[in-house]
Structures are given as C-alpha cells and as structure tokens.
Motif scaffolding. Structure first.
Motif, short mmCIF file in Angstrom:
data_model
loop_
_atom_site.label_atom_id
_atom_site.label_comp_id
_atom_site.label_asym_id
_atom_site.label_seq_id
_atom_site.Cartn_x
_atom_site.Cartn_y
_atom_site.Cartn_z
N LEU A 1 0.82 -1.21 0.00
CA LEU A 1 0.00 0.00 0.00
C LEU A 1 0.86 1.27 0.00
O LEU A 1 0.37 2.36 0.30
CB LEU A 1 -0.95 0.00 1.20
N SER A 2 2.12 1.12 -0.35
CA SER A 2 2.98 2.29 -0.54
C SER A 2 2.71 2.86 -1.92
O SER A 2 2.41 2.14 -2.87
CB SER A 2 4.44 1.89 -0.40
N TYR A 3 2.86 4.17 -2.04
CA TYR A 3 2.58 4.83 -3.32
C TYR A 3 3.48 4.29 -4.43
O TYR A 3 3.02 4.05 -5.56
CB TYR A 3 2.78 6.33 -3.15
N HIS A 4 4.77 4.11 -4.13
CA HIS A 4 5.71 3.71 -5.17
C HIS A 4 6.60 2.54 -4.79
O HIS A 4 7.52 2.20 -5.53
CB HIS A 4 6.62 4.90 -5.54
N ARG A 5 6.37 1.92 -3.65
CA ARG A 5 7.26 0.85 -3.20
C ARG A 5 6.51 -0.47 -3.07
O ARG A 5 6.69 -1.20 -2.12
CB ARG A 5 7.94 1.23 -1.87
N GLY A 6 5.71 -0.79 -4.07
CA GLY A 6 5.03 -2.07 -4.06
C GLY A 6 3.63 -2.06 -4.65
O GLY A 6 3.04 -3.11 -4.86
N SER A 7 3.11 -0.88 -4.93
CA SER A 7 1.79 -0.77 -5.57
C SER A 7 1.90 -1.09 -7.06
O SER A 7 2.99 -1.37 -7.58
CB SER A 7 1.27 0.65 -5.38
N ILE A 8 0.77 -1.07 -7.75
CA ILE A 8 0.70 -1.39 -9.18
C ILE A 8 0.09 -0.21 -9.91
O ILE A 8 -1.03 0.22 -9.60
CB ILE A 8 -0.14 -2.65 -9.42
#
Length: 640
Positions: free
Chosen positions: A550-557
């Motif tokens: 649920l990180s903006y840029h560290r694991g989302s799609i």
C-alpha cells in the motif's frame, strides 16, 4: 474515491457522495466543487421537511417510511458539470393521491480552500488580507473570496424557481423552497452553481443538468467515436470497453493551455482530485499512448510544453534554460508563491520525453511542420540534457533532491521511492535507470529529426554518438551481477548501485536501450510472482525490505507503468509476457467499470477476488485512462 462520484469536465470537477451531497472533507478524499485548485463549494446538503433522506439508489432519495406507510414522495436528484459549473435538479414526485407540500432546503457554503490546504500533510498557509463574503439574491446566494488585488473568486448559486427564502448570515447559507406537488404529480427545482474568477461575467440562464449532460456527451462522443476508434480495432471485449472508457475520460480531463503563439489548445491534465493541471511527464506519456489513435493530443501537449519551457535559472522552481516543466498550476497559493508549483521544473525525465514525443508524432503523422516549428525548442532541450541535466558532467541524466519541493524527480516522485535495498533514500545527484533509457531514445530520435527534417547531419552524428556512449555506459554501470544482470533502480551520488528490484528497469525495454540478452532477463523477471501480482506488475518486487503493497511507489501497481512495460515487452518480441500483463490489468479494469485507477495495491490476486484499492488513488487519471490504448498498440505489434 470510495462511495463517491466524481464529475469532471475540462478544468472543473465535483466530488460528491453517493447521494449528491458535499461535506467539506479533506485529506485522502476531499469533496467539493473545484476550479483552478480552489474549492468553490465546501458544503452542499439537501434535506426535505427538515430531515435527511434515505438513498434507494444513486440519485433516488426518499423520506422515512415503512411497509405499511411507504414514503409519501420520491426525489430524483440529477447532477452534471461542464466548464462553467455544476447543474442540479430535484424532481419531487408525489407517490399518493393527495396533494403535498414539501419543504426543500439546501445548506451551502464555500471555503475557497486551495487544494494544498486540504492535503493531510500538516502544512498550513497564512493568507494575510483574505476576505470572505456572501450576498443573498432573489434566486440564490453568492459567495465571494478576495485576497489582495490579484485573487478574486466567486461561487454564484442561482435557481429556478426562485427559493421561498434565502438566509446567509452566520454559518451555512440556507435556501428554502415550499414546494406544492399535485396528487400523483411532480415538481422540479433546478439549481446552478457557477465557479467564477476575476471579473468574468456570469450567466443568468438556469440550465437543467440533462441539457448540460447532453452538450458534454456530444463533445465526448465526437472525441471517442472519431476514426480510428480503438474499440473497433480489437476483438477482445474488455479491451474495447476499456479503450472507450479511457478515451471518454481523456476527453473530459482536457484543459486549456497557452501555446507559443499566444493561442490556446486542449491538453490532457493529469487527474482528479489532486492533479487537474498540466503535468509535463503525465501529459507526454498520455499523449504517447494515445498517439496512434488521437495524434491531436500529442500536438497540443508539445505546443503547451514548448510555451512553458525553461528560459532562465530559478533555484526555487528548479528552472533551467531548455528544461521542460513538471507542473503548471494557477491556484491562489501558486499565484502568491506560497508553493513553488505555479511553474515547477522538478522532473528529470520530462525533457527527454518531450523529444521522444516530437519524433514519434512526426513519424506517425508524416507532418513535418510541428518539428520545424519546434526545432528551437528541441535544440534547447538537447542542450539542457548535456549542460544542466548531467550528460556532460556525470554521463547520465541526474537530479538533486529538492527539500522544498520534490525529493525525487522521476515518475516515482514520493520522498522514499528511490531507495537502496535496505529502504534508505538515495542521496544525490541521482541517476534513475529509466531516465537513461529515455535519454538514449531522445538522442536517437532527435538525431533522426536533425538529419531528415532540419538538414543538420553534423548535429545528428553528435547525437548518435552520444546515444551509443550512453548505451554502453548503462550496460557497464547499472547491471546488477548478483541478479543476473538485472538493472539497478539508480546510481546514487557516490555512483553506487541501488540494488533494488524495481519496475523502472523494464522501462528500458520500451526505450530500446538494452541488448537482447539483458532484455530477455528483464522481461522474464517481470513475470515472476514477486513482481507480477496477477493484476499487474508491482513497482517493487515483493519480499524486499522496502516493499509495501500500500505504498505509493514501493510495491503498488500502476497501470501506466505496466503499459510502458507492455510496450517494451512487445518491442523485444516477448508477446506471451506482454499478453499476460495485459490480461491481468484488464481483469482489474472489469472491477472498476473498465476505468483503470491511477494505482492499485500490490496485494496478490490469489489472496483476494478483486484488486485491493489504493486509498489515495486519482480516478479518472490521464495516463491510466490512456493505458488501454497502449495495450492495444502492443497487441497490434505497432509502436511509434
């Protein structure tokens, strides 16, 4: 926005709850009527006979009732927006055989808050000399906001028929109608809310929402259905519907922007609610995705960005000669320079993408006029890449973190996005891998324009040689030996590799900078379960220390990130992998009524039957809306 509706059209949007009300929320899900980043309506609540209503379905409201004493009347509430404001109607239907009198009331207020004030980031902005006012009229109420001599905003509410009473003293304004409804009959009240700036005139005509909607739909239909219509170029029903929905959103998200000759054009804004403005990177990638089908977006974007291209040195805005702007805002806080985003140039990648789009537009359309018109701008962009962007000094495009603006100035621009494998944010100057691919592509494509359009073979050879050096250096410095040559996320200011497995590496496929062996490694790696969730490719591979779904840029799609990857996979002939990613994103689109949001969570598909939403996602959002067009291009084996 969960349990909310967003109505948007060419620079204005309304975010309302499922019943049509506005509550003045802030943080992750702000509601209201917005124009130029200002909230023109912060409270808008409908009651009948002094009570809130029960929603039966969207737009259908009733008072309290039981099985034996069903509701005496039904309210059919409709709303529509265009570039002028919000039009609303309430059609009150008497369900019984006796005449009724119903007291309708709207509570209304306008705080004129700037969007930057509504974000949950613990920042506050003083507004010395700001004056709020309100004035009742025969047909409604007008809210005013003035600050100094340069900022003057109004919210003008009018109605037909006129209210029985209007009060606007302390607290919210109250508009009250005493509505008589004949037996088994109906009565309609229409209300318009206009967002006005400066001395602009306001219309006295009250427009029904169905008329506003019909006019807007006619414009949208023209944009969507004109040839070539992407939905007619595929036999995949989900892709066809996603393309139509995406084009509809792109048409609605267009905003007016000036061009170098002083005229205006319509360009794709980034998205709602936070980014209804010109964003260089977003508009360029959106236009690249849409180019085979709507090349006019590319021409408009190029002209608008040429008009805002950097011409001087401004450290606060990170402006430099030749640099392409990151974002342009016309809000109150931007105008009073309380935020640097009136014109902010914190993007390392917008400048090469400008050159990529210029070449792609020229070769796709065969129109040489725009490339000739923008030759000076293109040469200035090339000069920026070498002189200020880092190619001369560092051999790569680099950026220095801006503590007063954006720490990271690539597409992953959240403050913790460009990190080492232990999660530590990199120190500058930072060379992110995908920007080097964009630079290679820009140099190669501009060499073509120089040789074939500008008749400058010497300049063309210089750019070709520079592209070759950059390609060789990237293969030398970025490939991670411990991961079979998978490219590092970035090099930090000490030239250390960020050994973080990220989707950024797959952008190098799209740019064509990788040799076939490395490309095959990257392509196959993207489809491993730690990257590919079943819905799409994660921004970071799971199970790494920095990963968070649920990180903006560290694991989302991100759909647009996946669209770039898909185009790259197709470029290298990795069709099976491309199809797998497309199928996952289209399956996610089905759960969003074929409108791909800005971003979804990185949770695996096998854990949940529907994609888990990202709580702060923009929707509609331009490059997500254009992503199905990129999917179509990839499946048709066509790349500009």
């Amino acid at each position: 926005m969960t349990d909310r509706r967003v109505l948007v059209y060419q620079g204005l949007f309304a975010a309302v709850d499922s019943a049509g009300d506005i509550h003045g929320t802030s943080g992750a899900q702000p509601d209201g009527l917005f124009a130029l980043d200002a909230r023109h309506l912060s409270l808008w609540q409908l009651t009948a006979n002094g009570a809130r209503l029960t929603q039966l379905s969207p737009g259908v409201l009733v008072p309290a009732g039981t099985r034996d004493r069903p509701p005496a009347y039904t309210l059919f509430r409709e709303q529509a927006v265009d570039r002028c404001g919000l039009a609303e109607s309430v059609r009150l239907v008497n369900n019984g055989a006796r005449p009724l009198t119903v007291h309708l009331r709207y509570l209304a207020d306008a705080d004129f808050a700037d969007q930057f004030e509504l974000r949950s980031d613990d920042r506050s902005y003083p507004k010395p000399g700001a004056e709020h006012g309100r004035e009742t009229t025969a047909h409604g109420v007008t809210f005013t906001y003035r600050r100094g001599n340069s900022w003057n905003a109004r919210t003008v509410i009018t109605s037909q028929p006129a209210p029985s009473t209007v009060t606007a003293t302390a607290g919210p304004a109250v508009m009250h109608w005493e509505v008589s409804v004949p037996a088994h009959g109906a009565t309609t009240v229409i209300v318009n809310i206009g967002a006005v700036f400066g001395t602009a005139a306001t219309t006295t005509a009250v427009r029904a929402p169905e008329d506003v909607r019909a006019s807007v739909r006619a414009e949208l239909r023209t944009f969507v259905s004109s040839a070539p219509r992407p939905a007619q170029l595929t036999e995949e029903p989900a892709l066809a519907q996603a393309c139509d929905r995406g084009l509809t959103d792109l048409a609605a998200l267009r905003i007016s922007a000036p061009t170098p000759d002083g005229t205006s054009t319509l360009v794709p804004a980034a998205g709602v609610p936070w980014f209804l403005a010109l964003f260089g990177r977003d508009s360029l990638l959106t236009s690249l995705f849409a180019l085979p089908y709507r090349p006019q977006l590319a021409a408009a974007t190029l002209l608008a960005l040429a008009a805002t291209q950097g011409t001087r040195h401004d450290r606060e805005r990170i402006e430099q000669p030749g640099k392409i702007v990151h974002e342009v805002r016309h809000s109150e806080l931007a105008q009073f320079e309380q935020v640097p985003y009136g014109r902010y140039y914190g993007a390392v990648d917008a400048t090469p993408l400008f050159l990529v789009l210029l070449h792609a537009y020229t070769t796709h359309t065969g129109d040489l006029t725009l490339a000739r018109t923008l030759e000076h701008h293109a040469r200035a962009a090339i000069q920026w890449m070498f002189r200020y962007g880092g190619l001369n000094e560092h051999g790569y495009l680099v950026y220095e973190p801006d503590p007063d603006g954006l720490i990271n100035q690539c597409w992953k621009d959240s403050a913790d996005a460009i990190c080492h494998s232990d999660g530590t944010q990199a120190e500058g100057p930072i060379a992110v891998c995908e920007a080097q691919g964009y630079a290679f592509d820009a140099l190669s494509r501009t060499a073509y324009l120089s040789a074939h359009v500008w008749d400058d073979a010497t300049f063309a050879q210089r750019l070709t040689d520079a592209a070759s050096r950059l390609r060789a250096d990237l293969h030398r410095d970025f490939l991670l030996s411990e991961y079979q040559g998978f490219p590092a996320l970035a090099l930090d200011g000490h030239r250390r590799q960020l050994a973080t497995l990220s989707s950024n590496a797959a952008h190098l496929l799209w740019s064509g900078v990788l040799d076939k062996r490395v490309a095959a490694t990257v392509g196959s790696r993207m489809l491993q379960p730690d990257f590919f969730s079943g819905w799409g490719i994660r921004t970071l591979a799971a199970e790494q220390h920095p990963y968070h779904p649920l990180s903006y840029h560290r694991g989302s799609i991100w759909p647009h990130d996946n669209a770039i990857v898909v185009l790259g996979l197709a470029r290298y002939g990795l069709r099976k992998e491309a199809t797998t990613v497309i199928d996952g994103l289209l399956a996610a689109a089905v759960h969003h009524n074929y409108r791909l949001p800005e971003v979804i969570s990185g949770h695996a598909r096998h854990l949940h039957s529907a994609p888990v939403p990202y709580p702060h996602a923009c929707s509609p959002q331009a490059w997500a809306a254009a992503s199905p067009l990129a999917f179509l291009t990839a499946t048709s084996h066509d790349r500009s």
